[in-house]
Design an enzyme around this catalytic site. Structure first.
Site, PDB file in Angstrom:
ATOM      1  N   PHE A 141      11.668   1.070   9.413  1.00  0.00           N
ATOM      2  CA  PHE A 141      12.355   0.452   8.257  1.00  0.00           C
ATOM      3  C   PHE A 141      11.449  -0.190   7.106  1.00  0.00           C
ATOM      4  CE2 PHE A 141      13.527  -3.705   6.933  1.00  0.00           C
ATOM      5  CZ  PHE A 141      13.071  -4.539   8.004  1.00  0.00           C
ATOM      6  N   LYS A 142      10.317  -0.685   7.768  1.00  0.00           N
ATOM      7  CA  LYS A 142       9.203  -1.480   6.791  1.00  0.00           C
ATOM      8  C   LYS A 142       8.655  -0.466   5.903  1.00  0.00           C
ATOM      9  CE  LYS A 142       8.838  -5.426   9.459  1.00  0.00           C
ATOM     10  NZ  LYS A 142       9.678  -4.700  10.733  1.00  0.00           N
ATOM     11  N   ASP A 143       8.847   0.674   5.944  1.00  0.00           N
ATOM     12  CA  ASP A 143       8.184   1.772   4.885  1.00  0.00           C
ATOM     13  C   ASP A 143       9.045   1.810   3.572  1.00  0.00           C
ATOM     14  OD1 ASP A 143       6.239   3.049   6.302  1.00  0.00           O
ATOM     15  OD2 ASP A 143       7.738   4.462   7.494  1.00  0.00           O
ATOM     16  N   LEU A 147       7.609  -1.247   2.013  1.00  0.00           N
ATOM     17  CA  LEU A 147       6.056  -0.970   1.902  1.00  0.00           C
ATOM     18  C   LEU A 147       5.664   0.257   1.223  1.00  0.00           C
ATOM     19  CD1 LEU A 147       5.201  -3.028   5.172  1.00  0.00           C
ATOM     20  CD2 LEU A 147       4.407  -3.709   2.600  1.00  0.00           C
TER      21      LEU A 147
END
Ligand SMILES: *Cc1c(COP(=O)(O)O)cnc(C)c1O
Length: 494
Positions: free
Chosen positions: A111-113, A116
């Site tokens: 989920f960091k995408d 980011l």
């Protein structure tokens, strides 16, 4: 009038969004917080007619007020494009009575995408607006997923360099391979002989190091942070909660204004804080269920009002949540203290010096929308296995922590409110833990055999992010001690 950002530790600080994004962390060590949480500018009904990018614009423009419409839309268009393997960007999948919000369709399948892939664009735009001539050096500590997502976002972005520190024995084999094979001349990846909290503390120290700052400025560099403390990461995370709600509305799973529950597998408290901000903006949310793994500092905090990091650090099968200091909780502490920077600074000082602090009863009342649960390693594995047996749907270990927390919540409360569970990583990223939860026999296979097996039983194609690392060269071999982190930064930038 622009929305201004204050420091959680100093009421005199007041900067615009672009400046908060550029700096990441306040000079006093505090975090930037919006002076107030803006309301959604459009009705839920109107938002339900929009696609992800348009919802993103409607939410983000309320927080990032010093960007022009064109600037913000450019950032959004550059982020949520073919890098994602589905046009929906964040699909909702119903399984066993809950809605899994799949936040792992980006480049690095976690989920960091979601944040980011847009942060580099927000940062470059912010630099331009503020006439910054220095190169921006992104300094990041990672528990596994931030690192790769930040590397992928910043690789070969002009005017930036990125340095990532990860705990050398604290990430999954796939996470590690993803990072050490990263391409791009502006990327630098270092394994640290320590855990995630050591990495995070080391990075925070460098941010506060005046000498290092001057030394870098002389070379034309300045630091910024891609960690989840950056407001430029928090704001894009609010978007998908609004999006999820409006998809449920669009598909007539709920009626307009009906409340939902949101369950978030939590580490640094960024993702669940974003859900809380969505609620503050006017999204109809009843409970925010904070799910922890065996590092259950937050579970204890919600029960007792005491945050206590003095305990054994446990390596679990959900490594991105192996955290004892949840940095973003500082923002919540600030809000529930009535935006009292002095009190917040005092709590954080106690945390630094004794590893614990206790909030007042009045502050505790400010947490009434939250409840904490945790899942043991056994419960996590059992959730993966039972959901697969019952529905054929395969979830990763972090998501399973949330699934298990949700089951416990329902058992305790009999609450039948429609529920969204943040699904934070693809099961392919943690294939060994996932497959052995389903059947112990799988443990004899190698990591890539497990990936292929998972593809077969789950009936999902192997994601590109995994295919890419099958045969990629290892480009980053540096390992250092906790005390050696600064020297590595100086070496890379000289
Ligand atoms: C980072 C991460 C989390 C924790 O999110 P926070 O915002 O730090 O609370 C949970 N799951 C996965 C897969 C992650 O990468």
């Amino acid at each position: 009038m622009d929305l201004m950002y204050k420091s959680t530790r100093d009421s005199n600080v007041s900067v615009k969004a672009s400046q908060a994004i550029l700096k990441g962390l306040c000079d006093d060590g505090g975090l930037f917080v919006p002076e107030k949480i803006p309301a959604l500018g459009k009705s839920l009904k109107d938002l339900s007619e929009m696609d992800y990018k348009d919802v993103a614009y409607e939410v983000m423009k309320e927080f990032i007020t010093d960007f022009s419409e064109e600037e913000l839309k450019n950032c959004i268009n550059n982020a949520y494009d073919e890098k994602f393997d589905t046009e929906e960007i964040a699909p909702l999948v119903e399984a066993d009575g809950a809605f899994y919000l799949e936040l792992f369709h980006g480049k690095t399948i976690a989920f960091k995408d979601m944040a980011l892939s847009i942060l580099p664009h927000l940062m470059i735009t912010s630099a331009r607006k503020n006439n910054i001539k220095n190169d921006i050096v992104i300094l990041t500590a990672t528990s596994g997923d931030t690192g790769k997502a930040a590397l992928a976002g910043f690789a070969d972005v002009k005017g930036t360099k990125i340095i990532v520190f990860y705990p050398k024995d604290g990430v999954s084999p796939v996470q590690k391979l993803q990072m050490v094979t990263q391409k791009g001349d502006n990327t630098f990846v270092v394994g640290v002989d320590g855990n995630f909290d050591d990495c995070q503390t080391g990075v925070k120290k460098m941010f506060a190091d005046k000498e290092l700052k001057d030394e870098l400025a002389a070379k034309g560099y300045q630091f910024s942070s891609a960690n989840s403390i950056n407001i430029g990461r928090l704001v894009p995370q609010i978007v998908y909660y609004v999006y999820a709600y409006t998809r449920l509305l669009k598909n007539e799973m709920i009626t307009d204004g009906q409340k939902i529950n949101i369950v978030v597998p939590t580490g640094n408290f960024g993702n669940i804080l974003a859900a809380n901000y969505a609620k503050q903006m006017g999204l109809p949310v009843k409970k925010l269920i904070c799910a922890s793994n065996e590092n259950k500092v937050l579970f204890d905090f919600f029960r007792t009002g005491t945050y206590d990091r003095n305990r054994q650090f446990i390596l679990t099968s959900s490594p991105s949540m192996d955290i004892l200091i949840s940095s973003n909780l500082e923002r919540m502490i600030y809000h529930i203290s009535g935006d009292d920077a002095k009190a917040t600074a005092e709590f954080m000082k106690e945390l630094r010096e004794s590893g614990r602090y206790t909030i007042t009863d009045k502050m505790k009342a400010g947490l009434k929308d939250f409840c904490g649960y945790y899942a043991s390693e056994e419960a996590t594995a059992a959730k993966i296995s039972s959901l697969f047996e019952d529905t054929g749907y395969v979830i990763d270990t972090h998501t399973a922590v949330a699934g298990s927390a949700y089951d416990q919540y329902v058992k305790d409360t009999a609450d039948e409110t429609t529920t969204v569970i943040a699904s934070t990583a693809s099961p392919f990223k943690f294939a060994r833990s996932v497959m052995t939860a389903i059947d112990k026999e799988y443990d004899s296979k190698d990591d890539f055999e497990l990936v292929d097996e998972l593809s077969k039983i789950g009936n999902v194609a192997v994601p590109n992010a995994i295919e890419e690392i099958r045969n990629a060269d290892v480009r980053h071999k540096t390992v250092c001690s906790v005390d050696g982190m600064k020297a590595e930064v100086q070496k890379f930038l000289s």
